[in-house]
Design an enzyme around this catalytic site. Structure first.
Site, mmCIF file in Angstrom:
data_model
loop_
_atom_site.group_PDB
_atom_site.id
_atom_site.type_symbol
_atom_site.label_atom_id
_atom_site.label_comp_id
_atom_site.label_asym_id
_atom_site.label_seq_id
_atom_site.Cartn_x
_atom_site.Cartn_y
_atom_site.Cartn_z
ATOM 1 N N ASP A 186 -34.123 0.643 34.699
ATOM 2 C CA ASP A 186 -32.778 0.260 34.252
ATOM 3 C C ASP A 186 -32.545 0.897 32.886
ATOM 4 O O ASP A 186 -33.254 0.602 31.919
ATOM 5 C CB ASP A 186 -32.665 -1.263 34.191
ATOM 6 C CG ASP A 186 -31.229 -1.740 34.054
ATOM 7 O OD1 ASP A 186 -30.377 -0.980 33.542
ATOM 8 O OD2 ASP A 186 -30.956 -2.898 34.432
ATOM 9 N N GLU B 13 -24.271 -4.559 39.767
ATOM 10 C CA GLU B 13 -25.702 -4.431 40.021
ATOM 11 C C GLU B 13 -26.236 -5.453 41.007
ATOM 12 O O GLU B 13 -26.729 -6.497 40.613
ATOM 13 C CB GLU B 13 -26.494 -4.482 38.713
ATOM 14 C CG GLU B 13 -26.152 -5.620 37.770
ATOM 15 C CD GLU B 13 -26.961 -5.534 36.471
ATOM 16 O OE1 GLU B 13 -28.151 -5.225 36.524
ATOM 17 O OE2 GLU B 13 -26.380 -5.779 35.404
HETATM 18 MN MN MN Z 1 -28.829 -2.418 33.644
HETATM 19 MN MN MN Z 2 -26.318 -4.399 33.679
#
Ligand code: MN
Ligand code: MN
Length: 300
Positions: free
Chosen positions: A83, A193
């Site tokens: 991420d 997400e």
């Molecule tokens: Mn993220």
């Molecule tokens: Mn995020």
């Protein structure tokens, strides 16, 4: 949204896309997470961006918030979520992908489904789209997939997308990945997400994962602590940071200082987010902008 703001979001997105490609090339099974993190940090710097937050390298049942420290021996295995946060003038690109590092492709289907969910959501992102429509698509695709493939994947309902603002990763709006009745319209910058798992679909908070943020401006007495705080305020301001970065600065008693600042409530330490039944988790994330009747997926 100002034109210059849109341009910064797009520039951050372009850097984040390059970082994703770079990460996909270098990450191999059994590579140390610290080597991956340092390579990504250096690449963001090389491309002229700033880290909006330390790269999260979360393995298996850990959904988010792990970043390695300097002497970390943890290696990439199983399913790894990368991420990445890139900022340009404080405007953020927040994007994530998952890699299956098993030899027998154990997590291939889960990642494929996760990618399909986000790409189907992407299709409906237009001016006027409501938060609840994202949830509908996410849940429909998941249910359809399970039926067609006789699978039992579950969405992690406690993890959501969010709006973005300058220097702010979670700017107020929650974008759930399951059926809901939130009629707020998506507008400005936001990240979507979905997280998919084979577990129960919830998370618990574990130990600290090495990521911190400044949360109070109270004065401190200890000289070492004052020095560390001064550096944090100058370098990161409101942005999350990690021990790995501070470890390069040769502060005295760093770990002691950090834990005492956490105890005093001056720093917030992000807990690991772990799937409740310790089942593996997949995550795919992109950043979008809706402005002046136009739509961009800045990181996809
Ligand atoms: Mn993220
Ligand atoms: Mn995020």
């Amino acid at each position: 949204m100002e034109k210059s703001e849109v341009e910064s979001y797009i520039k951050a997105g372009n850097i984040a896309k390059e970082i994703k490609n770079f990460a996909k090339e270098i990450i191999k099974s059994n590579m140390k997470l610290i080597d991956i993190a340092e390579a990504i940090d250096a690449k963001i710097d090389e491309l002229g961006g700033e880290s909006a937050f330390p790269v999260n390298l979360s393995l298996n049942e850990i959904a988010a918030h792990y970043t390695p420290t300097k002497d970390d021996e943890t290696v990439a295995e199983g399913i790894l979520k990368i991420d990445i946060g890139v900022a340009v003038d404080g405007y953020i690109a927040d994007t994530a992908f998952s890699i299956d590092l098993t030899e027998d492709g154990k997590f291939k289907e889960m990642i494929e489904l996760n990618e399909k969910i986000l790409s189907e959501i992407t299709e409906i992102i237009k001016p006027g789209v409501e938060v609840r429509e994202v949830g509908d698509v996410a849940q429909d695709i998941l249910e359809e997939w399970n039926e067609d493939n006789n699978s039992r994947f579950v969405m992690i309902k406690s993890l959501s997308g969010h709006s973005l603002a300058q220097d702010t990763i979670h700017a107020g709006l929650t974008i759930s990945n399951y059926r809901n009745d939130n009629q707020n319209e998506l507008d400005g910058a936001f990240a979507i997400e979905p997280f998919v798992t084979t577990g129960v679909g919830d998370i618990y908070e574990g130990n600290a994962g090495g990521i911190y943020v400044l949360q109070s401006d109270e004065p401190v007495r200890d000289r070492d602590a004052r020095e560390v705080l001064k550096f944090i305020k100058e370098e990161y301001i409101t942005r999350p940071f990690c021990l790995r970065w501070l470890e390069k600065e040769n502060f005295g008693k760093l770990k002691f200082v950090i834990s005492s600042l956490v105890r005093q409530g001056i720093l917030h330490e992000y807990p690991l987010l772990i799937e409740k039944s310790k089942a593996p988790v997949s995550q795919i994330e992109n950043t979008f902008i809706i402005a002046d009747e136009e739509v961009w997926c800045t990181t996809g």
